[in-house]
Design an enzyme around this catalytic site. Structure first.
Site, PDB file in Angstrom:
ATOM      1  N   PRO A 132       0.657  -1.233   0.000  1.00  0.00           N
ATOM      2  CA  PRO A 132       0.000   0.000   0.000  1.00  0.00           C
ATOM      3  C   PRO A 132       0.699   1.311   0.000  1.00  0.00           C
ATOM      4  CG  PRO A 132      -1.177  -1.534   1.228  1.00  0.00           C
ATOM      5  CD  PRO A 132      -0.088  -2.217   0.580  1.00  0.00           C
ATOM      6  N   GLU A 133       1.205   1.778   1.000  1.00  0.00           N
ATOM      7  CA  GLU A 133       1.460   3.223   1.033  1.00  0.00           C
ATOM      8  C   GLU A 133       2.787   3.608   0.383  1.00  0.00           C
ATOM      9  OE1 GLU A 133       0.105   4.989   4.742  1.00  0.00           O
ATOM     10  OE2 GLU A 133      -0.685   3.053   5.326  1.00  0.00           O
TER      11      GLU A 133
ATOM     12  N   ARG B 226      -6.517  -9.976  -3.420  1.00  0.00           N
ATOM     13  CA  ARG B 226      -7.851  -9.373  -3.398  1.00  0.00           C
ATOM     14  C   ARG B 226      -8.251  -8.709  -4.714  1.00  0.00           C
ATOM     15  NH1 ARG B 226      -8.288  -6.105   2.166  1.00  0.00           N
ATOM     16  NH2 ARG B 226     -10.469  -6.009   1.556  1.00  0.00           N
TER      17      ARG B 226
ATOM     18  N   LYS C  63     -10.915  22.792   2.713  1.00  0.00           N
ATOM     19  CA  LYS C  63     -11.760  21.592   2.798  1.00  0.00           C
ATOM     20  C   LYS C  63     -12.757  21.729   3.943  1.00  0.00           C
ATOM     21  CE  LYS C  63     -10.110  18.262  -0.022  1.00  0.00           C
ATOM     22  NZ  LYS C  63     -11.165  17.829  -0.921  1.00  0.00           N
TER      23      LYS C  63
ATOM     24  N   LYS D 144       0.927   6.422  -4.474  1.00  0.00           N
ATOM     25  CA  LYS D 144       0.894   4.960  -4.444  1.00  0.00           C
ATOM     26  C   LYS D 144       0.840   4.359  -5.841  1.00  0.00           C
ATOM     27  CE  LYS D 144      -1.911   5.649  -0.362  1.00  0.00           C
ATOM     28  NZ  LYS D 144      -3.275   5.530   0.183  1.00  0.00           N
TER      29      LYS D 144
ATOM     30  N   ARG E 144     -12.677   1.144   8.113  1.00  0.00           N
ATOM     31  CA  ARG E 144     -11.320   0.769   8.528  1.00  0.00           C
ATOM     32  C   ARG E 144     -11.230   1.033  10.020  1.00  0.00           C
ATOM     33  NH1 ARG E 144     -10.329   3.286   3.591  1.00  0.00           N
ATOM     34  NH2 ARG E 144      -9.449   1.889   2.039  1.00  0.00           N
TER      35      ARG E 144
ATOM     36  N   HIS F 170      -2.076 -16.632  -6.228  1.00  0.00           N
ATOM     37  CA  HIS F 170      -2.831 -15.499  -6.769  1.00  0.00           C
ATOM     38  C   HIS F 170      -2.087 -14.787  -7.884  1.00  0.00           C
ATOM     39  CE1 HIS F 170      -5.670 -16.163  -3.568  1.00  0.00           C
ATOM     40  NE2 HIS F 170      -4.695 -16.091  -2.687  1.00  0.00           N
TER      41      HIS F 170
END
Length: 289
Positions: A2-3, A117, A163, A61, A273, A96
DNA sequence: CGTGGCCCCTGATTGC
DNA sequence: TGCAATCAGGGGCCAC
């Protein structure tokens, strides 16, 4: 994986092991792995065959590999469980395994995209107009990441303040700042003593600057030890784990003492999460619980 | 238009 | 043992 730090570890591995190599053939074993490639799996394989891979690039990412000529790039995203592995040609297929890329040389290795996944994938895209590094057009809206020398800090602070949201949502908004995910957001917020539901509009410029500094610090620290790996899902192109999980202060530490004040770290469900935080160091805003 | 909620998928773990 | 519920480093899409 991920990150940003984990993706950068992969990018470096690709630069070392596959840059400059010419593709002999491509095998797509699962259609979802190329679902972002509009023309489909057969087209993906056909257009990649015979091309030579350039130096892998990364923004947040996302990573991409410009092809010879630089008008076209292979775009990759690892999603939650994607891996790019450089494996011996004869090695047994991973459970996979989704995409296999064979090369037209005698180095004896191939590139494999493995993804449990299937949230990640590879695709081919034209380069964005004016982008010399082959940046794919479809990710032109992704913000530069905080380790990018061209990251516009002034614009970031202004956009953050504008924001009408909360600070962790803003950190995870890839069009505002890219590369930050659930782990490093929680770590940076812990370091800054900010609660994840703090409204962005209440952040002062110094506090926002401090938060950005901690984002950079925690990512650089993770990068220097190969990223964060809790299990074998998060590995570099050679299948090796990083060590930053030992240095985490908040993420995954529910009920363990805060390393600053000893108060047990809490976990709260958040956006499908979890958010980990110290209830004493990171006080919730008045409106939140 | 932003913003927030839901969904995509497989597998490991936990609790009844 | 079995089964259901929950959870996992992500992001796209769609109602409000």
């Amino acid at each position: 994986m991920p990150e940003l730090p984990e993706v950068e570890v992969v990018r470096r591995g690709l630069e070392r092991w596959v840059a400059g190599r010419t593709v002999a053939g491509v095998e797509v074993l699962h259609p979802r792995a190329v679902r972002r490639h509009p023309a489909g799996a057969a087209d993906f394989a056909a257009r990649l065959a015979g091309r030579t891979l350039g130096v892998p690039q990364r923004r947040g990412k996302y990573l991409w590999v410009p092809l010879d000529g630089h008008e076209l790039s292979v775009l990759g995203h690892l999603g939650m469980s994607g891996q790019l592995l450089v494996q011996p040609e004869g090695a047994a297929a991973e459970k996979h395994l989704r995409i296999r890329v064979r090369f037209a040389d005698d180095l004896g290795t191939e590139l494999r995209f493995v993804d449990q996944r299937t949230f990640g994938g590879l695709s081919l895209h034209e380069s964005a107009a004016g982008a010399g590094d082959g940046l794919p057009d479809v990710i032109a809206h992704i913000a530069r990441d905080p380790l990018d020398p061209l990251f516009d800090e002034g614009a970031y602070h202004l956009a953050l303040r504008a924001k009408r949201s909360t600070v962790k949502r803003a950190l995870l908004d890839q069009s505002l700042i890219s590369g930050v995910g659930n782990i490093y957001a929680d770590e940076a917020l812990w370091r800054t003593r900010l609660h994840y539901e703090r409204p962005t509009g209440t952040l002062t410029r110094p506090k926002s600057t401090e938060l950005l500094g901690h984002v950079r610090d925690v990512m650089n620290a993770a990068l220097s030890v190969g990223g964060t790996s809790f299990d074998s899902l998060y590995v570099n192109v050679n299948g090796e784990s990083g060590y930053f999980d030992r240095s985490l202060d908040a993420y995954g530490r529910e009920d363990e003492p805060c390393r600053r004040c000893g108060t047990p770290i809490r976990r709260r469900p958040w956006m499908n999460r979890s958010s980990y935080f110290c209830p004493r160091c990171q006080r919730p805003p008045r409106s939140a619980s």
